[in-house]
Scaffold this motif. Sequence first.
Motif, PDB file in Angstrom:
ATOM      1  N   ASN A  95       0.821  -1.214   0.000  1.00  0.00           N
ATOM      2  CA  ASN A  95       0.000   0.000   0.000  1.00  0.00           C
ATOM      3  C   ASN A  95       0.854   1.263   0.000  1.00  0.00           C
ATOM      4  OD1 ASN A  95      -2.506  -1.203  -0.163  1.00  0.00           O
ATOM      5  ND2 ASN A  95      -2.785  -1.318   2.055  1.00  0.00           N
ATOM      6  N   ASN A  96       1.973   1.220   0.721  1.00  0.00           N
ATOM      7  CA  ASN A  96       2.874   2.373   0.718  1.00  0.00           C
ATOM      8  C   ASN A  96       3.444   2.628  -0.682  1.00  0.00           C
ATOM      9  OD1 ASN A  96       2.518   2.902   3.442  1.00  0.00           O
ATOM     10  ND2 ASN A  96       4.262   1.640   4.071  1.00  0.00           N
ATOM     11  N   TRP A  97       3.822   1.563  -1.363  1.00  0.00           N
ATOM     12  CA  TRP A  97       4.344   1.716  -2.722  1.00  0.00           C
ATOM     13  C   TRP A  97       3.249   2.154  -3.687  1.00  0.00           C
ATOM     14  CZ3 TRP A  97       8.977   2.499  -4.336  1.00  0.00           C
ATOM     15  CH2 TRP A  97      10.067   2.018  -3.598  1.00  0.00           C
ATOM     16  N   LYS A  98       2.025   1.691  -3.434  1.00  0.00           N
ATOM     17  CA  LYS A  98       0.911   2.164  -4.260  1.00  0.00           C
ATOM     18  C   LYS A  98       0.719   3.668  -4.100  1.00  0.00           C
ATOM     19  CE  LYS A  98      -1.891  -2.060  -4.438  1.00  0.00           C
ATOM     20  NZ  LYS A  98      -3.157  -2.700  -3.999  1.00  0.00           N
ATOM     21  N   LEU A  99       0.818   4.139  -2.857  1.00  0.00           N
ATOM     22  CA  LEU A  99       0.687   5.575  -2.609  1.00  0.00           C
ATOM     23  C   LEU A  99       1.762   6.362  -3.352  1.00  0.00           C
ATOM     24  CD1 LEU A  99      -0.241   5.917   1.183  1.00  0.00           C
ATOM     25  CD2 LEU A  99      -1.600   6.630  -0.781  1.00  0.00           C
ATOM     26  N   VAL A 100       2.995   5.852  -3.309  1.00  0.00           N
ATOM     27  CA  VAL A 100       4.083   6.512  -4.037  1.00  0.00           C
ATOM     28  C   VAL A 100       3.763   6.566  -5.531  1.00  0.00           C
ATOM     29  CG1 VAL A 100       6.502   6.320  -4.709  1.00  0.00           C
ATOM     30  CG2 VAL A 100       5.843   5.879  -2.342  1.00  0.00           C
ATOM     31  N   GLY A 101       3.273   5.448  -6.077  1.00  0.00           N
ATOM     32  CA  GLY A 101       2.933   5.410  -7.493  1.00  0.00           C
ATOM     33  C   GLY A 101       1.783   6.335  -7.847  1.00  0.00           C
ATOM     34  N   PHE A 102       0.774   6.391  -6.965  1.00  0.00           N
ATOM     35  CA  PHE A 102      -0.376   7.261  -7.216  1.00  0.00           C
ATOM     36  C   PHE A 102       0.032   8.727  -7.268  1.00  0.00           C
ATOM     37  CE2 PHE A 102      -3.486   4.060  -5.117  1.00  0.00           C
ATOM     38  CZ  PHE A 102      -3.469   3.304  -6.268  1.00  0.00           C
ATOM     39  N   TYR A 103       0.752   9.168  -6.230  1.00  0.00           N
ATOM     40  CA  TYR A 103       1.132  10.579  -6.167  1.00  0.00           C
ATOM     41  C   TYR A 103       2.181  10.917  -7.221  1.00  0.00           C
ATOM     42  CZ  TYR A 103      -1.584  11.086  -1.890  1.00  0.00           C
ATOM     43  OH  TYR A 103      -2.612  11.136  -0.994  1.00  0.00           O
ATOM     44  N   GLN A 104       3.035   9.967  -7.550  1.00  0.00           N
ATOM     45  CA  GLN A 104       3.989  10.177  -8.638  1.00  0.00           C
ATOM     46  C   GLN A 104       3.241  10.410  -9.946  1.00  0.00           C
ATOM     47  OE1 GLN A 104       7.701   7.580  -9.569  1.00  0.00           O
ATOM     48  NE2 GLN A 104       6.078   6.731 -10.837  1.00  0.00           N
ATOM     49  N   GLN A 105       2.216   9.608 -10.201  1.00  0.00           N
ATOM     50  CA  GLN A 105       1.416   9.761 -11.405  1.00  0.00           C
ATOM     51  C   GLN A 105       0.710  11.113 -11.435  1.00  0.00           C
ATOM     52  OE1 GLN A 105       0.659   8.351 -14.296  1.00  0.00           O
ATOM     53  NE2 GLN A 105      -0.989   9.843 -14.643  1.00  0.00           N
ATOM     54  N   VAL A 106       0.046  11.475 -10.342  1.00  0.00           N
ATOM     55  CA  VAL A 106      -0.757  12.705 -10.323  1.00  0.00           C
ATOM     56  C   VAL A 106       0.122  13.945 -10.428  1.00  0.00           C
ATOM     57  CG1 VAL A 106      -2.318  14.116  -8.919  1.00  0.00           C
ATOM     58  CG2 VAL A 106      -2.651  11.640  -9.049  1.00  0.00           C
ATOM     59  N   VAL A 107       1.227  13.984  -9.664  1.00  0.00           N
ATOM     60  CA  VAL A 107       2.051  15.191  -9.610  1.00  0.00           C
ATOM     61  C   VAL A 107       3.033  15.244 -10.775  1.00  0.00           C
ATOM     62  CG1 VAL A 107       3.742  16.483  -8.265  1.00  0.00           C
ATOM     63  CG2 VAL A 107       1.824  15.357  -7.106  1.00  0.00           C
ATOM     64  N   MET A 108       3.849  14.197 -10.899  1.00  0.00           N
ATOM     65  CA  MET A 108       4.963  14.231 -11.850  1.00  0.00           C
ATOM     66  C   MET A 108       4.518  14.014 -13.296  1.00  0.00           C
ATOM     67  SD  MET A 108       8.452  12.007 -11.545  1.00  0.00           S
ATOM     68  CE  MET A 108       9.781  12.148 -12.726  1.00  0.00           C
ATOM     69  N   PHE A 109       3.468  13.214 -13.481  1.00  0.00           N
ATOM     70  CA  PHE A 109       3.066  12.869 -14.845  1.00  0.00           C
ATOM     71  C   PHE A 109       1.686  13.409 -15.218  1.00  0.00           C
ATOM     72  CE2 PHE A 109       6.136   9.562 -13.607  1.00  0.00           C
ATOM     73  CZ  PHE A 109       7.065   9.745 -14.626  1.00  0.00           C
ATOM     74  N   PHE A 110       1.174  14.359 -14.421  1.00  0.00           N
ATOM     75  CA  PHE A 110      -0.053  15.039 -14.823  1.00  0.00           C
ATOM     76  C   PHE A 110      -0.025  16.527 -14.491  1.00  0.00           C
ATOM     77  CE2 PHE A 110      -4.406  16.494 -13.754  1.00  0.00           C
ATOM     78  CZ  PHE A 110      -4.896  16.551 -15.053  1.00  0.00           C
TER      79      PHE A 110
END
Length: 353
Positions: A201-216
């Motif tokens: 779940n922690n890695w999912k959170l990293v992936g989610f916020y990475q997607q929203v901030v860095m790639f959107f």
Amino acid sequence: MSLGDEAQMDNPLVTTTYTTINYDDELVTLCPKENSHNFGALVVPAFFYVVFIVSLVGNGLILFLLLKFENIKTVTNFFILNLVFSDLLFTLPLPFWGYYHHDQWIFGKTSCKMLASMFYIGFYSSILFLTVMTVDRYMAVVHAIYATRTRKMLYVYIVTGLVWVISFFSAIPKFILYGTRENVFYGILCEETGFIIDKINNWKLVGFYQQVVMFFLVPLFIILYCYTLIVVKLNSTKMHNKDRAIKLIFLILLAFFVCWTPYNIIIFIRARQISTDLWEDNCSETIDYAFFICRNIAYFHCCINPFFYTFVGTKFRKHLSQMMGRWVMCGTRYRQSSLSSRTSEYSPQTIYE
């Protein structure tokens, strides 16, 4: 949204009561979501196959035109070439994921890791190359004199290398976490596994916020900023076709916003559910339906990239018409040759014409 989350949403336990399973020595409660599961199994595979075919044809045609008619060692063409590779890398795994959504993962653990990594490298690099191409257009239009001195191929190679490096390292967690495991109801799953649920779940959170901030959010801000200044610059010039250029810019911005905003909103909601411990407690299927629809819209963007960045240009339309003209001429010659062969079957002229 990671593909593991998609597997979790597309393969919920179809029961009439709450069910618990052992997830790496931890009991995890899953909600019965039979309706959303059936919806995903019906809609997702068909859409993935369509996106794969359209993207393969569109990007494949652009690749052919680039290699056949264009000089690759120019700034714009080199960026377009890498955007094509990104979109193809993104769409090539889609038939596998389409079959997986319909049935189970039958392609093995190694393929699960490799295809997930390939998918996300293409996914991330496509967004970044769209952003880089926007910045390059901004420099060429707004700062034309400065761009003439600095817009060299060395600069292109460095920027392209950075994009691929960032995309590769951003996808490393997917390669590490993804694997296969058996589910009593749905057979073999390909998702994040092999670690305790809290770490996943922690890695999912990293992936989610990475997607929203860095790639959107960051690309969206850069694209809006650059195209706004490009429009201002065009309005101050006497370019005869500036209205057409402004309309095209508006369509590019609209397509990016419409395709990616709903998807990233859903991802942000999922991230909030995990961070507030509502992931397991939320049994509403509304967010699942929204996810399937918004993700399909976002993935469709890779199909319209070739249209906006190449086919609308005069140069590529000229190459396409030239190629189609040659095919028509070859077909006409073939039909004429076939007609002649009926009356003079062994004529040397018809054999070698």
